[in-house]
Design a protein around this motif. Structure first.
Motif, mmCIF file in Angstrom:
data_model
loop_
_atom_site.group_PDB
_atom_site.id
_atom_site.type_symbol
_atom_site.label_atom_id
_atom_site.label_comp_id
_atom_site.label_asym_id
_atom_site.label_seq_id
_atom_site.Cartn_x
_atom_site.Cartn_y
_atom_site.Cartn_z
ATOM 1 N N GLN A 464 -7.086 6.812 4.165
ATOM 2 C CA GLN A 464 -5.794 7.437 3.883
ATOM 3 C C GLN A 464 -4.807 7.172 5.014
ATOM 4 O O GLN A 464 -3.631 6.877 4.777
ATOM 5 C CB GLN A 464 -5.970 8.954 3.698
ATOM 6 C CG GLN A 464 -4.661 9.694 3.380
ATOM 7 C CD GLN A 464 -4.031 9.237 2.086
ATOM 8 O OE1 GLN A 464 -4.597 9.432 1.011
ATOM 9 N NE2 GLN A 464 -2.852 8.629 2.165
ATOM 10 N N LEU A 465 -5.297 7.250 6.252
ATOM 11 C CA LEU A 465 -4.449 6.952 7.402
ATOM 12 C C LEU A 465 -4.015 5.484 7.374
ATOM 13 O O LEU A 465 -2.853 5.162 7.677
ATOM 14 C CB LEU A 465 -5.197 7.263 8.699
ATOM 15 C CG LEU A 465 -4.447 7.028 10.018
ATOM 16 C CD1 LEU A 465 -3.106 7.757 10.043
ATOM 17 C CD2 LEU A 465 -5.307 7.453 11.202
ATOM 18 N N LEU A 466 -4.921 4.600 7.002
ATOM 19 C CA LEU A 466 -4.590 3.179 6.910
ATOM 20 C C LEU A 466 -3.536 2.929 5.838
ATOM 21 O O LEU A 466 -2.597 2.144 6.040
ATOM 22 C CB LEU A 466 -5.856 2.372 6.614
ATOM 23 C CG LEU A 466 -5.687 0.861 6.461
ATOM 24 C CD1 LEU A 466 -5.031 0.251 7.696
ATOM 25 C CD2 LEU A 466 -7.031 0.192 6.203
ATOM 26 N N VAL A 467 -3.674 3.573 4.689
ATOM 27 C CA VAL A 467 -2.672 3.460 3.622
ATOM 28 C C VAL A 467 -1.312 3.929 4.129
ATOM 29 O O VAL A 467 -0.277 3.298 3.875
ATOM 30 C CB VAL A 467 -3.107 4.268 2.379
ATOM 31 C CG1 VAL A 467 -1.946 4.435 1.398
ATOM 32 C CG2 VAL A 467 -4.281 3.582 1.686
ATOM 33 N N ASP A 468 -1.312 5.030 4.873
ATOM 34 C CA ASP A 468 -0.052 5.546 5.434
ATOM 35 C C ASP A 468 0.560 4.544 6.415
ATOM 36 O O ASP A 468 1.788 4.325 6.414
ATOM 37 C CB ASP A 468 -0.294 6.877 6.140
ATOM 38 C CG ASP A 468 -0.682 7.994 5.179
ATOM 39 O OD1 ASP A 468 -0.450 7.831 3.964
ATOM 40 O OD2 ASP A 468 -1.231 9.018 5.640
ATOM 41 N N LEU A 469 -0.270 3.934 7.257
ATOM 42 C CA LEU A 469 0.233 2.955 8.232
ATOM 43 C C LEU A 469 0.830 1.728 7.536
ATOM 44 O O LEU A 469 1.893 1.230 7.925
ATOM 45 C CB LEU A 469 -0.896 2.513 9.167
ATOM 46 C CG LEU A 469 -1.410 3.537 10.179
ATOM 47 C CD1 LEU A 469 -2.637 2.988 10.915
ATOM 48 C CD2 LEU A 469 -0.324 3.902 11.182
ATOM 49 N N LEU A 470 0.141 1.251 6.494
ATOM 50 C CA LEU A 470 0.635 0.073 5.776
ATOM 51 C C LEU A 470 1.898 0.393 4.984
ATOM 52 O O LEU A 470 2.825 -0.432 4.906
ATOM 53 C CB LEU A 470 -0.462 -0.465 4.850
ATOM 54 C CG LEU A 470 -1.634 -1.144 5.571
ATOM 55 C CD1 LEU A 470 -2.797 -1.368 4.617
ATOM 56 C CD2 LEU A 470 -1.194 -2.458 6.186
ATOM 57 N N ASN A 471 1.967 1.589 4.401
ATOM 58 C CA ASN A 471 3.191 1.991 3.709
ATOM 59 C C ASN A 471 4.369 2.080 4.682
ATOM 60 O O ASN A 471 5.491 1.662 4.361
ATOM 61 C CB ASN A 471 2.986 3.341 3.015
ATOM 62 C CG ASN A 471 2.430 3.191 1.608
ATOM 63 O OD1 ASN A 471 2.840 2.302 0.862
ATOM 64 N ND2 ASN A 471 1.497 4.063 1.243
ATOM 65 N N ALA A 472 4.116 2.634 5.871
ATOM 66 C CA ALA A 472 5.166 2.735 6.884
ATOM 67 C C ALA A 472 5.612 1.348 7.336
ATOM 68 O O ALA A 472 6.807 1.114 7.564
ATOM 69 C CB ALA A 472 4.666 3.557 8.076
ATOM 70 N N LYS A 473 4.661 0.432 7.461
ATOM 71 C CA LYS A 473 4.998 -0.937 7.862
ATOM 72 C C LYS A 473 5.865 -1.612 6.803
ATOM 73 O O LYS A 473 6.857 -2.272 7.123
ATOM 74 C CB LYS A 473 3.716 -1.743 8.095
ATOM 75 C CG LYS A 473 3.950 -3.109 8.736
ATOM 76 C CD LYS A 473 2.640 -3.778 9.089
ATOM 77 C CE LYS A 473 2.892 -5.068 9.868
ATOM 78 N NZ LYS A 473 3.361 -4.827 11.237
ATOM 79 N N MET A 474 5.489 -1.454 5.543
ATOM 80 C CA MET A 474 6.281 -2.045 4.467
ATOM 81 C C MET A 474 7.674 -1.436 4.412
ATOM 82 O O MET A 474 8.674 -2.147 4.221
ATOM 83 C CB MET A 474 5.565 -1.853 3.133
ATOM 84 C CG MET A 474 6.304 -2.481 1.961
ATOM 85 S SD MET A 474 6.387 -4.285 2.088
ATOM 86 C CE MET A 474 4.856 -4.717 1.255
ATOM 87 N N MET A 475 7.755 -0.131 4.587
ATOM 88 C CA MET A 475 9.052 0.531 4.563
ATOM 89 C C MET A 475 9.960 -0.003 5.676
ATOM 90 O O MET A 475 11.152 -0.255 5.454
ATOM 91 C CB MET A 475 8.862 2.047 4.719
ATOM 92 C CG MET A 475 10.138 2.861 4.534
ATOM 93 S SD MET A 475 9.827 4.644 4.709
ATOM 94 C CE MET A 475 8.604 4.899 3.413
ATOM 95 N N LYS A 476 9.396 -0.205 6.846
ATOM 96 C CA LYS A 476 10.176 -0.723 7.975
ATOM 97 C C LYS A 476 10.645 -2.146 7.715
ATOM 98 O O LYS A 476 11.788 -2.504 8.020
ATOM 99 C CB LYS A 476 9.334 -0.662 9.249
ATOM 100 C CG LYS A 476 10.103 -1.024 10.516
ATOM 101 C CD LYS A 476 9.211 -0.858 11.736
ATOM 102 C CE LYS A 476 9.966 -1.206 13.020
ATOM 103 N NZ LYS A 476 9.092 -1.079 14.216
ATOM 104 N N LEU A 477 9.778 -2.969 7.146
ATOM 105 C CA LEU A 477 10.145 -4.354 6.833
ATOM 106 C C LEU A 477 11.258 -4.401 5.798
ATOM 107 O O LEU A 477 12.240 -5.135 5.941
ATOM 108 C CB LEU A 477 8.921 -5.116 6.330
ATOM 109 C CG LEU A 477 7.874 -5.526 7.364
ATOM 110 C CD1 LEU A 477 6.577 -5.944 6.677
ATOM 111 C CD2 LEU A 477 8.403 -6.655 8.236
#
Length: 548
Positions: A464-477
């Protein structure tokens, strides 16, 4: 192969003469102009009959030892180097900065052949650098430029100015751009050279005194003299492996090979001359079975490098690069503010857990949704193996998805620990205390702590933490440059200018080479973020289904 001006042709002729005077042999190849993106390259000659295409004596290599021996630079560099103020790479960059400004440099034929501008982000305009906003390279470039400016003002500017005066030149002015140029030359052309021990230490230590001095000869004469074969070590710190000493440096001639995913050649070092017929030399060796086609460019491989590294160091990218990768990390600065940070910090250390993970594109073939465009490598498979594969108490079964999980176990270990709840921390503490009581004087091993954490937590919290990190990365990009689909449309419609200069009279389609490289790179990052997010979300679904 593009045509070049008479001035560039004259430079090339001087360089080829210089190579020959210094003992290089272009038996099976020629150096020619390739195009505006690559500059000069190495091409097969019509006389190619031998697998050895080019031979360059190692005496011609620009290494830290050469810099430390230089009669002008050497004394100052030795002082800084011995005090730990600078590293071996700085020595070469300083040497390049100084030699480029010297009026009668013996290296002028070589230096004149090198690019004057580069395609890496340090050379981007203010508009071009904004195309990288939201990516790892945006802040990395800002930080690197700041560090280089500080290094230039602290250690380069005054030193080079004084050295030029000592050399009889009070007219030449050193600037930050000269230092930036030298930095880009080093990082885009340097090789990690496996020098024979007998080349670095040609005499017994008892016979070696101070480093000999050599005077700079005119540009038509060799850059080396026999007197220079003294102590090449000069207090330099080597990385040694058996009879080989690994040293970073530039090898004029060899460094004109451009990169390709399907290289036609490789380079080797010949300590005895048994292959190249030139002892202590580097030679370019054909890597293809058939005879090379005359006038075809001869490429080498710079290694399995993603577009992030290619753009940052070399100034180019490869569209749909099979070696691309994504860097995911949990911010270390956030640890002190998470609940139970002290306990989690101790557990992270005990497990040797990692909070960043390099995700190669190729590991996706090992996952739930294989990508048929890339191939899995043995090294990637090993990264997915779980270090502990059985339950502490037998209550938690190994998940069925384990062999499909593409995320490194040491990274998952870190995320499990960060995501732990209070009751899970207490459970881990109880298990470890019980183990210590059963083995007085012996602390739990790294694997045992990892087993206890996994027993208490499973994978769902980490995923779940990994999903959150990847979602945050995509949002920033996407926040800074739009979606992956928008980038794809930009590239489809773009008319790319074949230079690093800014596009003028932009009509929405004309695009500078720098912008094109940025869009290719960031689109690849969005694509990989999407694909790894899909893997993480599916693994999370399976983990939640299998948790007891």
């Amino acid at each position: 192969m593009a045509a070049i001006s008479e001035e560039e042709e004259a430079k090339l002729e001087r360089f080829l003469d210089w190579l020959q005077v210094n003992g290089a042999e272009l038996g099976g190849c020629n150096i020619k102009y390739s195009d505006s993106r690559k500059g000069f390259g190495i091409f097969a000659s019509t006389e190619t009959s031998d697998d050895v295409l080019l031979v360059v004596p190692l005496d011609l290599a620009i290494t830290p030892m050469r810099v430390l021996q230089d009669p002008l630079l050497g004394p100052e560099c030795q002082k800084m180097f011995q005090d730990g103020q600078v590293d071996d790479r700085f020595l070469i960059i300083l040497f390049l900065t100084f030699e480029r400004l010297r009026i009668n440099s013996s290296w002028k034929p070589y230096l004149d052949m090198l690019p004057t501008r580069f395609g890496n982000p340090l050379w981007f305009s203010d508009d071009d650098i904004l195309e990288l906003n939201g990516t790892n390279l945006y802040h990395a470039t800002e930080l690197q430029k700041k560090n280089l400016l500080s290094l230039y003002h602290d250690k380069v500017e005054v030193l080079v100015k004084n050295l030029l005066i000592l050399d009889g030149d009070s007219q030449s002015k050193v600037s930050f751009e000269h230092f930036l140029w030298a930095n880009s030359v080093f990082w885009s052309r340097a090789l990690n050279i496996p020098l024979p021990h007998s080349f670095v230490f040609p005499q017994s230590q008892d016979d070696i005194g101070e480093c000999p001095s050599t005077s700079h000869s005119p540009e038509t004469a060799p850059v080396n003299s026999n007197e220079e074969k003294g102590n090449l070590a000069c207090n330099y710190n080597f990385m040694r492996s058996g009879d080989t000493i690994w040293v970073e440096g530039l090898v004029p001639g060899i460094d004109f090979c451009n990169h390709d995913l399907k290289p036609m050649a490789t380079w080797e070092v010949d300590g005895t001359g048994s292959v190249s017929r030139v002892p202590f030399s580097m030679y370019l060796l054909s890597a293809v079975a058939q005879r090379l086609i005359p006038n075809k460019e001869i490429s080498i491989s710079y290694g399995n490098k993603g577009n992030e590294e290619l753009l940052y160091l070399y100034g180019f990218v490869i569209d749909n690069n099979p070696d691309d990768y994504l860097m995911v990390h949990y911010p270390v600065e956030a640890i002190p503010i998470i609940p139970f940070s002290d306990s989690k910090g101790q557990l992270l250390e005990a497990q040797n857990a990692q909070l960043r993970c390099l995700l190669p594109k190729s590991v996706l073939n090992h996952g739930f949704f294989p990508q048929t465009t890339s191939t899995i490598r043995e090294s990637d498979e090993k990264e997915t193996e779980r270090s502990c594969n059985f339950s502490w108490s037998g209550q938690r079964k190994m998940p069925s998805y384990m062999n499909k999980l593409v995320f490194r176990e040491d990274f998952m270990t870190g995320l499990r620990t960060i995501a732990m709840q209070e009751e899970e921390i207490n459970k881990v503490s109880a298990m470890l205390e019980e183990l210590v009581e059963s083995r007085p004087g012996e602390q739990p091993s790294e694997t045992e702590v990892r087993m206890a954490v996994w027993e208490a937590c499973g994978d769902s919290g980490a995923l779940q933490l990994l999903v959150d990190l990847l979602n945050a990365k995509m949002m920033k990009l996407e926040e800074n440059s739009g979606t992956e689909e928008q980038d794809a449309r930009l590239l489809e419609e773009a008319c790319v200018l074949e230079s690093h200069e800014e596009a003028r009279d932009l009509d929405g389609r004309r695009m500078s080479r720098n912008k094109w490289s940025s869009v290719v790179y960031r689109r690849g990052q969005k694509q990989l973020t999407r694909l790894f997010l899909k893997e993480a979300e599916y693994a999370l679904h399976l983990a939640l289904s299998s948790d007891y």
